[in-house]
Design an enzyme around this catalytic site. Structure first.
Site, short mmCIF file in Angstrom:
data_model
loop_
_atom_site.label_atom_id
_atom_site.label_comp_id
_atom_site.label_asym_id
_atom_site.label_seq_id
_atom_site.Cartn_x
_atom_site.Cartn_y
_atom_site.Cartn_z
N CYS A 52 7.00 -0.90 -4.85
CA CYS A 52 7.31 0.50 -4.94
C CYS A 52 8.48 1.02 -4.65
O CYS A 52 9.18 1.76 -5.42
CB CYS A 52 6.04 1.22 -4.38
SG CYS A 52 6.05 1.08 -2.61
N HIS B 105 4.45 4.04 1.18
CA HIS B 105 4.54 3.83 -0.27
C HIS B 105 5.78 4.72 -0.87
O HIS B 105 6.02 6.16 -0.27
CB HIS B 105 3.56 4.76 -1.14
CG HIS B 105 3.24 4.63 -2.61
ND1 HIS B 105 3.85 3.28 -2.99
CD2 HIS B 105 2.91 5.52 -3.56
CE1 HIS B 105 3.53 3.40 -4.49
NE2 HIS B 105 3.34 4.59 -4.76
N GLN C 107 4.13 -1.14 -11.33
CA GLN C 107 4.34 -2.38 -10.66
C GLN C 107 3.50 -3.31 -10.43
O GLN C 107 3.97 -4.60 -9.96
CB GLN C 107 4.90 -1.71 -9.19
CG GLN C 107 3.33 -1.24 -8.25
CD GLN C 107 3.52 -0.73 -7.00
OE1 GLN C 107 4.06 0.52 -6.93
NE2 GLN C 107 3.14 -1.13 -6.17
#
Length: 490
Positions: A301, A437, A295
């Site tokens: 994410c 995340h 990324q």
């Protein structure tokens, strides 16, 4: 020359110590005064970030500013120094004794990319009311202690928990925040830092930045050792490509706080598959998982987690594995915030409303938001719906084995320094309520009788186990079971 700089010079880490490619000269610092037109927007943003969460009447006021801006990728990076005046505290419900106003000297780094500001560094410390000379201000405060995980984690450490196994969490807290560092540690770490710089091709533009990064690295290595000592799995923590970043930089650039701050679109509950989970499963060996992606310096994410899930769903239902476009979601999903974060539930809705996803080849990843360039004619994959999955890990395993890889969100505590093995942080240090995340569950199994989830990450193959993270299964570790979802392809 200061001992730090002598050490760096001997190791060849200072600019000019070894031959290096020519770098463009950065603009010189502007003199102290009110922010210039160029520095006005990033300065206001930095002040807003400093005052974030403060009640009216307690917010700091900007004093004098100096700084510079330079090109960085698709935008500009601003290095700022500012004096801030904090108002006096006279509220007996807040402060024990009346206090006079306080002057702070702060260093900020602000990235401005396509009109979006990101705070990369904030370092503040108290100074005298008058900053000496205003040409050479006192250095801002020492690097902040890392791994505080916010006030919620700190307060939770003082509470007993079933997983405690007699750990004294007050001592855990003091261990993680223990300062100062032993005086001989910088010397011992210096050769490790040099190898890090060479391995990850780091360049630093000044003596000050090199000295700062070495101090951050040393602090990070000590904290990685402390995380190692507190982990109850088999994970190994140490040097990674993120080892010269402060916790705040790492969190701001790579993580996604929106996962715990916003509810997102409501999804219907998936039907139970009704089968018992096989002892182990791995979709990588069955052709349902594309290669690990990266990324970059973008909090995207959420997009990688969702495209990974859709890639698996399309493969299982249509028989073709396609690498799908995350950039389409960054540009065209207006419910989410591109590199500033997003939610899988919103991304599914965006894919459905747009009419599908293009492939990576047709709509390649840039790592920053740009104008939406989606073409319905180029869309190769569509979805019909999305569903929320059970928080029971046995049911999650059964669903994964039958239906495919699963989008999940986790608390990324310790992942900045994760190298390999099965991670199992103490629950209060990796709270399921502080997820930040999004990743992809691709399988599960056991290593040496320790159950694990196999997790595809989006930080490239030069992180973790060739881009994968292994997390303890069956204990709700780091909130892995709290936000599980999948697209539906009929």
């Amino acid at each position: 020359m200061a001992p730090w700089l002598q050490l760096l010079s001997l190791l060849g880490l200072l600019p000019g110590a070894v031959a290096a490619p020519a770098q463009p000269q950065a603009a010189s610092f502007q003199a102290w005064g009110p922010p210039s037109p160029e520095l006005l927007a990033p300065t206001r943003f930095a002040l807003d970030m400093f005052n974030r969460g403060r009640a009216a009447g307690t917010r700091a006021v900007l004093g004098l500013v100096r700084g510079r801006g330079r090109r960085a990728g698709q935008g500009s990076l601003y290095s700022l120094e500012a004096t801030l005046e904090e108002p006096p505290c006279n509220d007996p419900t807040v402060c024990r004794l009346p206090a006079s106003k306080k002057t702070l000297l702060c260093s900020f780094e602000v990235l401005d990319e396509l009109g979006k500001h990101v705070l990369l560094r904030k370092d503040c410390g108290p100074v005298d009311t008058k900053v000496p000379g205003l040409g050479e201000p006192k250095a801002a405060g020492e690097p902040k202690s890392a791994f505080t995980q916010g006030s919620a984690m700190i307060s939770s450490l003082s509470q007993p928990h079933p997983d405690s196994r007699n750990e004294t969490f007050s001592s855990v807290l003091s261990l993680l925040n223990e300062d100062p560092l032993p005086q001989d540690l910088p010397v011992k770490m210096a050769s490790i830092f040099k190898n890090f710089v060479i391995t990850y091709n780091r360049t630093y533009e000044s003596k000050e930045e090199a000295r700062w990064r070495l101090s951050v690295f040393v602090n990070n290595m000590v904290r990685a050792q402390k995380i190692q000592a507190l982990d109850r799995g088999t994970a190994q923590y140490g040097v990674t490509k993120f080892s010269d970043l402060t916790e705040e930089e790492f969190r701001t650039i790579y993580l996604n706080p929106l996962l715990r701050e916003e509810p997102g679109n409501k999804m219907k509950q998936a039907k139970s598959v009704g089968d018992l989970a096989p002892p182990e499963w791995d979709w990588r060996s069955k052709g349902a998982v594309t290669k690990v992606k990266d990324q970059g310096m973008c909090g995207s994410c959420w997009a990688f987690s969702v495209t990974g899930n859709v890639e698996g769903q399309w493969f299982l239902n249509q028989g073709t594995l396609l690498s799908l476009s995350e950039q389409e979601l960054l540009d065209c999903d207006k419910m989410d915030k591109a590199c500033m974060g997003g939610l899988p539930s919103n991304a599914y809705s965006a894919i459905k409303n747009l009419g599908g996803l293009e492939t990576e080849d047709d709509y390649s990843y840039r790592g920053h938001m740009q104008a939406c360039n989606f073409s319905a004619e180029k869309a190769k994959v569509y979805i019909n719906d999305s569903v929320e999955l059970s928080q029971n890990e046995q049911k999650l395993a059964a669903w994964l084995a039958k239906k495919g890889p699963i989008s999940v969100a986790i608390n990324a505590f310790g992942m900045q320094f994760y190298r390999h093995g099965i991670s199992r942080p103490l629950r209060p240090l990796c709270s399921p309520w502080l997820i930040d995340h999004a990743v992809l569950l691709v399988g599960y199994g056991n290593r040496s009788d320790i159950p694990f989830w196999a997790i595809k990450n989006s930080w490239g193959t030069d992180w973790g186990e060739k881009g994968y993270y292994y997390l303890h299964r069956g204990s709700g570790a780091c909130g892995v079971n709290t936000m599980a979802s999948s697209a539906v392809v009929d």
